[in-house]
Motif scaffolding. Structure first.
Motif, PDB file in Angstrom:
ATOM      1  N   GLU A 168      14.379  45.866  57.069  1.00 16.11           N
ATOM      2  CA  GLU A 168      13.395  44.779  57.005  1.00 16.11           C
ATOM      3  C   GLU A 168      11.978  45.274  57.321  1.00 16.11           C
ATOM      4  O   GLU A 168      11.005  44.625  56.959  1.00 16.11           O
ATOM      5  CB  GLU A 168      13.759  43.669  58.000  1.00 16.11           C
ATOM      6  CG  GLU A 168      14.493  42.509  57.370  1.00 16.11           C
ATOM      7  CD  GLU A 168      14.721  41.357  58.324  1.00 16.11           C
ATOM      8  OE1 GLU A 168      14.170  41.364  59.437  1.00 16.11           O
ATOM      9  OE2 GLU A 168      15.465  40.439  57.949  1.00 16.11           O
ATOM     10  N   GLU A 171      10.443  45.887  54.113  1.00 16.31           N
ATOM     11  CA  GLU A 171      10.215  44.590  53.452  1.00 16.31           C
ATOM     12  C   GLU A 171       9.031  43.874  54.094  1.00 16.31           C
ATOM     13  O   GLU A 171       8.249  43.214  53.417  1.00 16.31           O
ATOM     14  CB  GLU A 171      11.475  43.732  53.552  1.00 16.31           C
ATOM     15  CG  GLU A 171      12.627  44.278  52.746  1.00 16.31           C
ATOM     16  CD  GLU A 171      13.882  43.441  52.864  1.00 16.31           C
ATOM     17  OE1 GLU A 171      14.748  43.561  52.002  1.00 16.31           O
ATOM     18  OE2 GLU A 171      14.000  42.668  53.840  1.00 16.31           O
ATOM     19  N   GLN A 172       8.937  44.032  55.419  1.00 15.42           N
ATOM     20  CA  GLN A 172       7.809  43.419  56.121  1.00 15.42           C
ATOM     21  C   GLN A 172       6.496  43.957  55.565  1.00 15.42           C
ATOM     22  O   GLN A 172       5.568  43.201  55.288  1.00 15.42           O
ATOM     23  CB  GLN A 172       7.915  43.712  57.619  1.00 15.42           C
ATOM     24  CG  GLN A 172       6.769  43.181  58.444  1.00 15.42           C
ATOM     25  CD  GLN A 172       6.812  41.669  58.566  1.00 15.42           C
ATOM     26  OE1 GLN A 172       7.535  41.116  59.368  1.00 15.42           O
ATOM     27  NE2 GLN A 172       6.043  40.976  57.748  1.00 15.42           N
ATOM     28  N   ARG A 174       5.978  45.186  52.642  1.00 13.81           N
ATOM     29  CA  ARG A 174       5.774  44.680  51.272  1.00 13.81           C
ATOM     30  C   ARG A 174       5.187  43.265  51.310  1.00 13.81           C
ATOM     31  O   ARG A 174       4.266  42.938  50.558  1.00 13.81           O
ATOM     32  CB  ARG A 174       7.108  44.647  50.508  1.00 13.81           C
ATOM     33  CG  ARG A 174       7.762  45.983  50.288  1.00 13.81           C
ATOM     34  CD  ARG A 174       7.135  46.770  49.171  1.00 13.81           C
ATOM     35  NE  ARG A 174       7.068  46.105  47.891  1.00 13.81           N
ATOM     36  CZ  ARG A 174       8.067  46.033  47.009  1.00 13.81           C
ATOM     37  NH1 ARG A 174       9.223  46.590  47.285  1.00 13.81           N
ATOM     38  NH2 ARG A 174       7.902  45.412  45.845  1.00 13.81           N
ATOM     39  N   THR A 175       5.710  42.435  52.220  1.00 15.98           N
ATOM     40  CA  THR A 175       5.221  41.054  52.265  1.00 15.98           C
ATOM     41  C   THR A 175       3.826  40.967  52.895  1.00 15.98           C
ATOM     42  O   THR A 175       3.202  39.909  52.854  1.00 15.98           O
ATOM     43  CB  THR A 175       6.184  40.124  53.035  1.00 15.98           C
ATOM     44  OG1 THR A 175       6.257  40.574  54.386  1.00 15.98           O
ATOM     45  CG2 THR A 175       7.554  40.118  52.419  1.00 15.98           C
ATOM     46  N   LEU A 176       3.370  42.080  53.476  1.00 17.81           N
ATOM     47  CA  LEU A 176       1.988  42.108  53.982  1.00 17.81           C
ATOM     48  C   LEU A 176       1.039  42.651  52.919  1.00 17.81           C
ATOM     49  O   LEU A 176      -0.142  42.853  53.186  1.00 17.81           O
ATOM     50  CB  LEU A 176       1.913  42.970  55.248  1.00 17.81           C
ATOM     51  CG  LEU A 176       2.604  42.382  56.478  1.00 17.81           C
ATOM     52  CD1 LEU A 176       2.723  43.420  57.580  1.00 17.81           C
ATOM     53  CD2 LEU A 176       1.851  41.161  56.993  1.00 17.81           C
TER      54      LEU A 176
ATOM     55  N   ARG B  49      14.132  34.566  51.310  1.00 18.29           N
ATOM     56  CA  ARG B  49      14.064  35.893  50.667  1.00 18.29           C
ATOM     57  C   ARG B  49      13.842  35.757  49.165  1.00 18.29           C
ATOM     58  O   ARG B  49      13.101  36.540  48.570  1.00 18.29           O
ATOM     59  CB  ARG B  49      15.343  36.688  50.954  1.00 18.29           C
ATOM     60  CG  ARG B  49      15.476  37.137  52.406  1.00 18.29           C
ATOM     61  CD  ARG B  49      16.751  37.957  52.615  1.00 18.29           C
ATOM     62  NE  ARG B  49      16.720  39.168  51.813  1.00 18.29           N
ATOM     63  CZ  ARG B  49      16.131  40.298  52.173  1.00 18.29           C
ATOM     64  NH1 ARG B  49      15.548  40.372  53.346  1.00 18.29           N
ATOM     65  NH2 ARG B  49      16.139  41.346  51.388  1.00 18.29           N
ATOM     66  N   ALA B  52      10.280  34.867  48.644  1.00 15.63           N
ATOM     67  CA  ALA B  52       9.379  36.007  48.892  1.00 15.63           C
ATOM     68  C   ALA B  52       9.530  37.114  47.865  1.00 15.63           C
ATOM     69  O   ALA B  52       8.708  38.029  47.823  1.00 15.63           O
ATOM     70  CB  ALA B  52       9.643  36.563  50.287  1.00 15.63           C
ATOM     71  N   LEU B  54      12.209  39.109  47.794  1.00 14.33           N
ATOM     72  CA  LEU B  54      12.993  40.194  48.389  1.00 14.33           C
ATOM     73  C   LEU B  54      14.436  40.163  47.890  1.00 14.33           C
ATOM     74  O   LEU B  54      15.169  41.135  48.036  1.00 14.33           O
ATOM     75  CB  LEU B  54      12.975  40.077  49.925  1.00 14.33           C
ATOM     76  CG  LEU B  54      11.589  40.195  50.559  1.00 14.33           C
ATOM     77  CD1 LEU B  54      11.623  39.824  52.034  1.00 14.33           C
ATOM     78  CD2 LEU B  54      11.038  41.602  50.390  1.00 14.33           C
ATOM     79  N   PRO B  74       7.092  41.283  45.797  1.00 12.49           N
ATOM     80  CA  PRO B  74       6.659  40.523  46.990  1.00 12.49           C
ATOM     81  C   PRO B  74       5.169  40.656  47.280  1.00 12.49           C
ATOM     82  O   PRO B  74       4.521  39.672  47.654  1.00 12.49           O
ATOM     83  CB  PRO B  74       7.473  41.141  48.126  1.00 12.49           C
ATOM     84  CG  PRO B  74       8.640  41.782  47.471  1.00 12.49           C
ATOM     85  CD  PRO B  74       8.223  42.179  46.101  1.00 12.49           C
ATOM     86  N   LEU B  79       1.987  35.508  49.240  1.00  9.68           N
ATOM     87  CA  LEU B  79       2.626  34.908  50.419  1.00  9.68           C
ATOM     88  C   LEU B  79       2.920  36.010  51.424  1.00  9.68           C
ATOM     89  O   LEU B  79       2.836  37.188  51.107  1.00  9.68           O
ATOM     90  CB  LEU B  79       3.914  34.187  50.029  1.00  9.68           C
ATOM     91  CG  LEU B  79       4.968  34.955  49.225  1.00  9.68           C
ATOM     92  CD1 LEU B  79       5.782  35.887  50.098  1.00  9.68           C
ATOM     93  CD2 LEU B  79       5.891  33.988  48.520  1.00  9.68           C
ATOM     94  N   THR B  80       3.270  35.598  52.614  1.00 10.65           N
ATOM     95  CA  THR B  80       3.684  36.585  53.615  1.00 10.65           C
ATOM     96  C   THR B  80       4.828  36.022  54.437  1.00 10.65           C
ATOM     97  O   THR B  80       5.026  34.803  54.469  1.00 10.65           O
ATOM     98  CB  THR B  80       2.489  37.013  54.497  1.00 10.65           C
ATOM     99  OG1 THR B  80       2.884  38.129  55.291  1.00 10.65           O
ATOM    100  CG2 THR B  80       2.034  35.893  55.392  1.00 10.65           C
ATOM    101  N   VAL B  81       5.577  36.924  55.046  1.00  7.46           N
ATOM    102  CA  VAL B  81       6.792  36.513  55.771  1.00  7.46           C
ATOM    103  C   VAL B  81       6.707  36.984  57.213  1.00  7.46           C
ATOM    104  O   VAL B  81       6.224  38.084  57.487  1.00  7.46           O
ATOM    105  CB  VAL B  81       8.059  37.143  55.133  1.00  7.46           C
ATOM    106  CG1 VAL B  81       9.317  36.671  55.863  1.00  7.46           C
ATOM    107  CG2 VAL B  81       8.151  36.808  53.663  1.00  7.46           C
ATOM    108  N   MET B  82       7.159  36.135  58.114  1.00  8.34           N
ATOM    109  CA  MET B  82       7.327  36.545  59.512  1.00  8.34           C
ATOM    110  C   MET B  82       8.820  36.449  59.804  1.00  8.34           C
ATOM    111  O   MET B  82       9.400  35.362  59.744  1.00  8.34           O
ATOM    112  CB  MET B  82       6.530  35.607  60.411  1.00  8.34           C
ATOM    113  CG  MET B  82       6.351  36.108  61.796  1.00  8.34           C
ATOM    114  SD  MET B  82       5.313  34.942  62.714  1.00  8.34           S
ATOM    115  CE  MET B  82       5.811  35.333  64.364  1.00  8.34           C
ATOM    116  N   PHE B  83       9.435  37.595  60.070  1.00  2.00           N
ATOM    117  CA  PHE B  83      10.879  37.632  60.268  1.00  2.00           C
ATOM    118  C   PHE B  83      11.239  37.276  61.713  1.00  2.00           C
ATOM    119  O   PHE B  83      10.377  37.162  62.579  1.00  2.00           O
ATOM    120  CB  PHE B  83      11.415  39.026  59.955  1.00  2.00           C
ATOM    121  CG  PHE B  83      11.330  39.401  58.499  1.00  2.00           C
ATOM    122  CD1 PHE B  83      12.286  38.956  57.602  1.00  2.00           C
ATOM    123  CD2 PHE B  83      10.303  40.194  58.019  1.00  2.00           C
ATOM    124  CE1 PHE B  83      12.219  39.307  56.262  1.00  2.00           C
ATOM    125  CE2 PHE B  83      10.230  40.545  56.681  1.00  2.00           C
ATOM    126  CZ  PHE B  83      11.185  40.099  55.803  1.00  2.00           C
TER     127      PHE B  83
END
Lengths: 271, 382
Positions: A168, A171-172, A174-176, B49, B52, B54, B74, B79-83
């Motif tokens: 992840e 992936e983190q 990538r999403t940034l 996911r 996003a 993923l 992605p 957009l952005t994700v906080m896991f």
């Protein structure tokens, strides 16, 4: 006694044990080299004398005249070449295995382990026959064969490194907004850098210390430090020169250990 | 226009027997917040996911600001994700972690750091800018992760149970921070959670069970007007009475109970009575003088005997075993007002609080702890 006092006492009493362990490890590494160090500084040392009868640097002069420096240079280049190829390949394999990206990981793991499981002489001979038919230049063939032998070390080191971080993380990144390449370069690789350094160090040592493959595939034309040590030990009877050559061959290992310890200390200080 | 629209999303993992997402459709208005709640394994994280980029869905569309994004990776979706885990980059300082997004977006190091400082200020962590993540507490790490997500300045923020690993106090402090951030920046937020308390931070809630959206609406609707028995059980705190609805009344062993006018159910149905909608009145026999013998405050639904009592914060919850035909039913749970208590053995009348909205859902009784074939974890009470 309070828990805090107890902890402090444990730490105090634990220190001598740690030091004893350090000394034991150091002795394990240094004891085999000690006679070499003495031999390297001896002109004459006949049994059963405990110490040399004459001291001097004849051994080092003989080693130098016999081609020590070019041999060390060839070993260094060979080690670097093996590390340069085997480390990224090992990183790719380690990532696939550590992050379980493969549908059937068992055959891949077996193929990677094969050079360790099979006798190195058999692996070298078998692959040599194949490489001879491709017409590859000798040094290139040596590097390729040593890469095969180094891959188990690099891939399994990197497998452990990747298994220690969460996919992840990439992936983190990538999403940034990071592209796959940026994510690998700026997020994942720094997280596995210690594994990369270890893998590169191991691959370098496989190349640096190899004797069998270099002799078999190189046909005696590629004279590296281990080949020179072997030839001098077998043919000259000049133990002082052999000692000087052997000490020179151990040097990279010592440097690697010191560098590794320094890196680890720096990491602990940061943490 | 919706900031996010999901249409007919389907997804099944290769090794799974049932789909993870089954024809999911959702819309989130720009600047609003949607919470997605559901039991473990209901497909919440997969939904995020897929949104996003993923995970690739088997079918369906994801539209961001009306634009299909299925083909986009992605990083290009805006957009952005906080896991759940903060996933801070350990080799970077706090400031450079927050600057990661702006840097990846092409800004110079100086500009990215300037932006990062603004977002660190927003999460009240300016003084920790030079620290390494390993030297932060769990709460501080989540604040940095939130600042880092916000610093990308992307319009849609996806939160995947981001506060679930924090203790209660820190979680509440993060909830306050999220409210502040929403007030200041008005981002569109989709948050996955299994905590209904947390879900109530959102404007709307979607309940996902076994990959299907069971209900969407304001969080209050889940408590007052659950769409299905599965939703009611997910929310928790309801008494279930199997029966039939005719002419706006639910008929069962408890008699005919008038339903809310908004409840358009007919035929076999389960009456749902929240435990705080009920009151008990002592019948004058047995122990427990604390329950007054005054007239019942509302229509009586059943009589019975208190068989157990437990505490819910300052309040007592009593379990009443109904008499007669209703006696075979499971005990009725009643949440008493603060200060009132009753002892086991007391005979009581159970009545409705006047003005209560009485609700029923289609279908008869399901086995206890059953939610469409899967056990449901009882969630936090309001």
């Amino acid at each position: 006694m309070s828990a805090v006092d107890g902890g402090a006492r444990r730490r105090r009493t634990g220190r001598p044990a740690v030091h004893a362990l350090d000394v034991a490890v150091l002795a394990w590494l240094v004891v085999p080299v000690l006679p070499l160090l003495v031999w390297g500084a001896a002109s004459r040392w006949s049994a059963p004398a405990v110490l040399p009868q004459d001291w001097g640097w004849d051994g080092w002069r003989s080693a130098y005249d016999g081609g020590l420096v070019p041999a060390l240079a060839r070993s260094t280049v060979l080690g670097l070449a093996v590390a340069a190829v085997a480390t990224p390949l090992g990183a790719m394999a380690g990532r696939a295995l550590g992050w379980r990206e493969l549908r059937h990981p068992a055959p891949v793991a077996l193929v990677l382990l094969a050079p360790v499981v099979l006798p190195p002489f058999s692996v070298a001979m078998g692959l040599d026959v194949l490489l001879l038919r491709t017409g590859l230049p000798g040094p290139v063939a040596v590097v390729l064969l040593l890469v095969v032998l180094a891959l188990p070390y690099t891939s399994y080191t990197m497998r452990a490194a990747y298994a220690g971080i969460d996919p992840e993380l990439e992936e983190q990144a990538r999403t940034l907004g990071a592209t796959p390449r940026q994510a690998r370069r700026r997020a994942t690789l720094p997280a596995v850098r210690l594994g990369l350094l270890t893998a590169a160090g191991l691959a370098f040592l496989v190349g640096w210390s190899d004797y069998v493959v270099t002799l078999l595939v190189g046909g005696g034309r590629l004279v590296t430090a281990p080949v020179l040590v072997g030839a001098t030990a077998a043919g000259s009877g000049n133990e002082a020169a052999v000692a000087a050559l052997s000490i020179s061959s151990v040097l990279p290992l010592v440097l690697a250990l010191v560098a590794g310890a320094a890196l680890q200390r720096r990491r602990e200080e940061r943490a | 226009m919706s900031a996010l629209e999901l249409r007919g999303l389907r997804h099944r993992y290769p090794s799974a027997d049932v789909p993870t997402l089954d024809d999911v459709a959702l819309e989130v208005a720009s600047g609003s917040m949607l919470s997605v709640v559901g039991p473990s394994g209901s497909g919440k994280t997969t939904l995020l996911r897929v949104t996003a980029g993923l995970t690739t869905p088997d079918a369906g569309e994801v539209l961001l600001d009306g634009r299909p994004v299925a083909a986009l990776p992605p990083e290009d979706r805006g957009l952005t994700v906080m896991f759940q885990q903060p996933h801070l980059f350990q080799h970077l300082s706090v400031l450079d972690n927050v600057a990661f997004g702006p840097r990846a977006g092409g800004r110079s190091r100086r500009a990215a750091r300037d932006a990062a400082r603004r977002y660190l200020e927003l999460v009240h962590l300016t003084d920790l800018a030079a620290r390494r993540p390993a030297r932060l507490s769990g709460g501080q790490q989540q604040r940095v992760a939130l600042a880092r997500a916000l610093a990308t300045e992307r319009s849609l923020l996806l939160l995947d149970e981001p506060f679930s690993s924090l203790d209660r106090e820190l979680r509440h402090s993060m909830h306050d921070l999220l409210r502040e951030v929403r007030e200041a920046l008005r981002p569109t937020v989709v948050m996955v959670t299994h905590d209904l308390d947390e879900a109530s931070l959102a404007d709307r809630v979607a309940v996902l069970v076994e990959g299907r959206v069971e209900q969407t609406g304001p969080v209050g609707d889940l408590y007052a007007r659950p769409a299905t028995l599965v939703v009611a059980r997910l929310v928790g705190g309801f008494n279930e009475v199997a029966g039939t609805v005719e002419d706006g009344r639910h008929r069962s062993a408890w008699g005919a109970v008038p339903l809310s006018a908004a409840c358009a159910v007919a035929g076999p149905a389960t009456l749902l009575l929240r435990r705080e909608q009920l009151r008990i009145t002592g019948c004058g026999s047995g122990p427990g003088p604390d329950v007054s013998a005054s007239p019942t405050p509302g229509p009586v639904v059943t009589s019975g005997r208190v068989v157990a009592a437990s505490r819910l914060g300052a309040r007592q919850v009593v379990h009443v075993q109904p008499d007669g035909d209703a006696g075979a039913a499971t005990p009725v749970e009643v949440e008493l007002p603060v200060g009132q208590q009753a002892q086991p053995g007391l005979r009581v009348l159970v009545s409705l609080v006047p003005g209560s909205e009485v609700w029923a859902v289609p279908g008869g009784r399901l086995p206890p702890d059953h939610s469409a074939g899967r056990p449901v974890r009882r969630s936090v009470l309001p």
